[in-house]
Write a protein that holds these residues in place. Structure first.
Motif, PDB file in Angstrom:
ATOM      1  N   ARG A   1       0.843  -1.213   0.000  1.00 41.74           N
ATOM      2  CA  ARG A   1       0.000   0.000   0.000  1.00 41.74           C
ATOM      3  C   ARG A   1       0.875   1.260   0.000  1.00 41.74           C
ATOM      4  N   ASP A   2       1.932   1.233   0.808  1.00 37.96           N
ATOM      5  CA  ASP A   2       2.838   2.398   0.859  1.00 37.96           C
ATOM      6  C   ASP A   2       3.508   2.636  -0.496  1.00 37.96           C
ATOM      7  N   ILE A   3       3.934   1.547  -1.139  1.00 34.55           N
ATOM      8  CA  ILE A   3       4.603   1.674  -2.439  1.00 34.55           C
ATOM      9  C   ILE A   3       3.626   2.257  -3.469  1.00 34.55           C
ATOM     10  N   ALA A   4       2.396   1.752  -3.476  1.00 35.08           N
ATOM     11  CA  ALA A   4       1.396   2.240  -4.436  1.00 35.08           C
ATOM     12  C   ALA A   4       1.167   3.738  -4.228  1.00 35.08           C
ATOM     13  N   GLN A   5       1.015   4.136  -2.968  1.00 34.66           N
ATOM     14  CA  GLN A   5       0.744   5.553  -2.687  1.00 34.66           C
ATOM     15  C   GLN A   5       1.923   6.431  -3.073  1.00 34.66           C
ATOM     16  N   LYS A   6       3.137   5.956  -2.792  1.00 29.58           N
ATOM     17  CA  LYS A   6       4.312   6.769  -3.123  1.00 29.58           C
ATOM     18  C   LYS A   6       4.462   6.902  -4.636  1.00 29.58           C
ATOM     19  N   PHE A   7       4.227   5.811  -5.360  1.00 34.72           N
ATOM     20  CA  PHE A   7       4.304   5.883  -6.829  1.00 34.72           C
ATOM     21  C   PHE A   7       3.300   6.921  -7.346  1.00 34.72           C
ATOM     22  N   ASN A   8       2.062   6.809  -6.886  1.00 35.50           N
ATOM     23  CA  ASN A   8       1.017   7.737  -7.344  1.00 35.50           C
ATOM     24  C   ASN A   8       1.382   9.189  -7.023  1.00 35.50           C
ATOM     25  N   ASN A   9       1.967   9.420  -5.842  1.00 33.30           N
ATOM     26  CA  ASN A   9       2.367  10.785  -5.459  1.00 33.30           C
ATOM     27  C   ASN A   9       3.573  11.264  -6.254  1.00 33.30           C
ATOM     28  N   ASP A  10       4.611  10.425  -6.316  1.00 29.08           N
ATOM     29  CA  ASP A  10       5.860  10.829  -6.980  1.00 29.08           C
ATOM     30  C   ASP A  10       5.614  11.213  -8.436  1.00 29.08           C
ATOM     31  N   PHE A  11       4.762  10.431  -9.101  1.00 28.41           N
ATOM     32  CA  PHE A  11       4.555  10.667 -10.533  1.00 28.41           C
ATOM     33  C   PHE A  11       3.261  11.442 -10.814  1.00 28.41           C
ATOM     34  N   LYS A  12       2.648  11.903  -9.744  1.00 28.55           N
ATOM     35  CA  LYS A  12       1.408  12.701  -9.864  1.00 28.55           C
ATOM     36  C   LYS A  12       0.363  12.015 -10.740  1.00 28.55           C
ATOM     37  N   VAL A  13       0.125  10.731 -10.420  1.00 34.98           N
ATOM     38  CA  VAL A  13      -0.901   9.970 -11.143  1.00 34.98           C
ATOM     39  C   VAL A  13      -1.892   9.437 -10.110  1.00 34.98           C
ATOM     40  N   GLU A  14      -2.754  10.316  -9.658  1.00 34.36           N
ATOM     41  CA  GLU A  14      -3.664   9.960  -8.573  1.00 34.36           C
ATOM     42  C   GLU A  14      -4.462   8.705  -8.922  1.00 34.36           C
ATOM     43  N   ASN A  15      -4.526   7.770  -7.974  1.00 34.88           N
ATOM     44  CA  ASN A  15      -5.300   6.522  -8.132  1.00 34.88           C
ATOM     45  C   ASN A  15      -4.854   5.636  -9.304  1.00 34.88           C
ATOM     46  N   PHE A  16      -3.675   5.887  -9.870  1.00 36.62           N
ATOM     47  CA  PHE A  16      -3.241   5.011 -10.972  1.00 36.62           C
ATOM     48  C   PHE A  16      -2.960   3.601 -10.453  1.00 36.62           C
ATOM     49  N   LEU A  17      -2.149   3.507  -9.415  1.00 42.78           N
ATOM     50  CA  LEU A  17      -1.974   2.186  -8.800  1.00 42.78           C
ATOM     51  C   LEU A  17      -3.053   2.031  -7.729  1.00 42.78           C
ATOM     52  N   GLN A  18      -3.815   0.972  -7.854  1.00 40.70           N
ATOM     53  CA  GLN A  18      -4.903   0.707  -6.904  1.00 40.70           C
ATOM     54  C   GLN A  18      -4.319   0.307  -5.542  1.00 40.70           C
ATOM     55  N   VAL A  19      -4.694   1.036  -4.499  1.00 38.57           N
ATOM     56  CA  VAL A  19      -4.212   0.676  -3.151  1.00 38.57           C
ATOM     57  C   VAL A  19      -5.097  -0.459  -2.617  1.00 38.57           C
ATOM     58  N   PRO A  20      -4.528  -1.678  -2.450  1.00 43.13           N
ATOM     59  CA  PRO A  20      -5.374  -2.848  -2.147  1.00 43.13           C
ATOM     60  C   PRO A  20      -5.713  -2.981  -0.657  1.00 43.13           C
ATOM     61  N   GLU A  21      -6.838  -3.620  -0.400  1.00 43.27           N
ATOM     62  CA  GLU A  21      -7.230  -3.937   0.979  1.00 43.27           C
ATOM     63  C   GLU A  21      -6.845  -5.384   1.287  1.00 43.27           C
ATOM     64  N   PRO A  22      -6.263  -5.616   2.460  1.00 37.91           N
ATOM     65  CA  PRO A  22      -6.021  -7.015   2.846  1.00 37.91           C
ATOM     66  C   PRO A  22      -7.324  -7.689   3.257  1.00 37.91           C
ATOM     67  N   LEU A  23      -7.441  -8.968   2.964  1.00 39.22           N
ATOM     68  CA  LEU A  23      -8.573  -9.757   3.478  1.00 39.22           C
ATOM     69  C   LEU A  23      -7.983 -10.820   4.390  1.00 39.22           C
ATOM     70  N   ILE A  24      -7.978 -10.532   5.679  1.00 44.75           N
ATOM     71  CA  ILE A  24      -7.381 -11.466   6.636  1.00 44.75           C
ATOM     72  C   ILE A  24      -8.476 -11.910   7.597  1.00 44.75           C
ATOM     73  N   GLN A  25      -8.631 -13.227   7.727  1.00 40.84           N
ATOM     74  CA  GLN A  25      -9.703 -13.706   8.598  1.00 40.84           C
ATOM     75  C   GLN A  25      -9.417 -13.269  10.023  1.00 40.84           C
TER      76      GLN A  25
END
Ligand code: TYM
Length: 333
Positions: free
Chosen positions: A159-183
Motif C-alpha cells: 500500500r505504501d509503495i502504491a501511494q508513493k508511486f502515485n504521489n511521486d509521478f502525480k498519477v492519482e489513483n493510478f496504482l490501486q491501493v489494495p485492501e487485505p482480506l485477513i480472517q
C-alpha cells in the motif's frame, strides 16, 4: 460490487493446513462469488529467494496448481498461472524497487525471521521479496488480497509503495491501493508441536503440520501426537488465550466447522483432550482426505495441469502487459 482478487502461494512443497485455513479456503469462497474476478498465482519467482532443486520446483509448481483445483478453485472461473511466465512481474518489481525505501524494507519481520542470524548470507532476493509481492498485486489493480496473518506487513508495504508511486509521478489513483482480506479468528495456524510457532513448510518435523497430501492414517497419527496440556479443555475465551496448544486446536476445529471460537469452547468446556481430539480428527479427515485424494489424482494428469497454467498465463499476460506499458510511460521510458 464485485472485487478484484489477487493472491499468491509459493510452490515450495508441503502445502499444509495453515495455507488451507489461512488462505486457500478463503480463495475458494471468493472464487464462488460470481461477482468477483479472481487471480491466483503460483509465485515461483518468490520460491527461488531460497535455494530450490530445479526438478522439484517444477513438480511443486504443478502440485500447487493441483492443490488449488482440488480445494475447489475453478480454473474456468479464476485465472491460475505461474509468476515467472509473465515477465511484467520481474519488470514491475525492478521499477517499484526504485520507489520503495530501504527503511521500509528494513522493518520487514519475515526477512529477519527467514534470514536468521546470518543475514549477510541471505539472498538479495529474499530481502527485496516484498517489492516483488507488491508488483504482483499492483499489476492487476487488485482491490482485495486474501492472505494469512503473516503477510499483513507485506501488504502494508504494498500500500505504501502504491501511494508513493502515485504521489511521486502525480498519477492519482493510478496504482490501486489494495485492501487485505485477513480472517479475524483463524488467520494464523500454529505448529502441532509448539503453539507459539507458526505452522510452516520449512519446519523440520513433519508431525508439526497436516500436509494437504496426508492420508487418513497420517492425519489420525498427527492429531494423536499433537501437543496438549494436562488440564481439561478451557471454559472461557480468557482461559483459552493463556493455553496456546488448546487455542490452536480449538481454532482449527472452529475454522473447519465454520463456527466461532466461543461456540467451540461451549461445546468442549471441561472435557478432556482425547474426546476433543477424536472430533477434531473426524473433521480434519472429512475435509482433508478428499482434497488429498484429488491432488494425487490430478498429479497423474500433468498435461491437464499444464493446460490450466498455459491458459492462465495467456489471460494474466493480457492484463499485466497493459499495466506495465503504462507504468513505463509514466516513469519516462
Ligand atoms: P506462502 O506461500 O508462505 O503462504 C501462502 C498463504 O498461506 C498463508 N499461510 C498461513 N496462514 C495461516 N497460518 C499459517 N500457519 C500459514 N502459513 C502460511 C500465507 O499467509 C499466505 O496467504 N509472500 C506470499 C506469497 C505471495 C503473495 C503475493 C500473496 C507472493 N505474492 C501477492 C498475496 C499477494 C507467501 O510467501 O505466502
Amino acid at each position: 460490487m464485485g472485487k478484484k482478487i489477487f493472491s499468491g502461494v509459493q510452490p515450495t512443497g508441503n502445502l499444509h493446513l495453515g495455507n488451507y485455513l489461512g488462505a486457500i479456503k478463503n480463495f475458494v469462497d471468493l472464487n464462488n462469488d460470481k461477482d468477483n474476478k479472481c487471480i491466483f498465482c503460483v509465485v515461483d519467482l518468490h520460491a527461488i529467494t531460497v535455494k530450490q532443486d530445479p526438478k522439484e520446483l517444477k513438480n511443486n509448481i504443478r502440485e500447487t496448481v493441483a492443490t488449488f483445483v482440488a480445494s475447489g478453485i475453478d480454473p474456468k472461473k479464476s485465472i491460475i498461472f505461474n509468476q515467472s511466465s509473465v515477465a511484467a512481474h520481474a519488470e514491475g518489481a525492478w521499477i517499484l524497487s526504485c520507489v520503495a525505501r530501504m527503511g521500509w524494507l528494513n522493518r520487514m519481520t519475515q526477512f529477519k525471521e527467514k534470514a536468521g542470524k546470518d543475514k549477510e548470507k541471505a539472498s538479495v532476493g529474499l530481502y527485496s521479496y516484498p517489492v516483488l509481492m507488491a508488483a504482483d498485486i499492483l499489476l492487476y489493480d487488485a482491490t482485495h488480497v486474501p492472505v494469512g496473518d503473516d503477510q499483513k506487513q507485506h501488504l502494508e508495504l504494498c500500500r505504501d509503495i502504491a501511494q508513493k508511486f502515485n504521489n511521486d509521478f502525480k498519477v492519482e489513483n493510478f496504482l490501486q491501493v489494495p485492501e487485505p482480506l485477513i480472517q479475524k479468528e483463524f488467520s494464523r495456524i500454529m505448529s502441532l508441536k509448539d503453539g507459539s510457532k507458526k505452522m510452516s513448510k520449512s519446519e523440520l518435523s513433519d508431525l508439526s503440520r497436516i500436509n494437504l497430501t496426508d492420508d487418513k492414517d497420517q492425519i489420525i497419527n498427527k492429531i494423536k501426537k499433537a501437543k496438549t496440556d494436562p488440564l481439561p479443555l478451557p471454559q472461557s475465551m480468557k482461559e483459552l488465550d493463556e493455553r496456546l496448544e488448546a487455542k490452536n486446536l480449538i481454532g482449527i476445529y472452529s475454522s473447519l466447522t465454520n463456527s466461532s471460537l466461543e461456540n467451540s469452547i461451549k461445546n468442549f468446556a471441561g472435557k478432556n483432550f482425547s474426546e476433543f481430539k477424536e472430533k477434531l480428527t473426524e473433521e480434519l479427515v472429512n475435509k482433508i482426505e478428499p482434497i488429498s485424494n484429488e491432488i494425487k489424482k490430478l498429479l497423474g494428469d500433468k498435461s491437464y495441469l499444464d493446460e490450466i497454467l498455459l491458459d492462465g498465463v495467456e489471460k494474466a499476460s493480457l492484463i499485466a502487459s497493459k499495466k506495465i506499458e503504462r507504468i513505463k510511460e509514466i516513469v519516462g521510458f
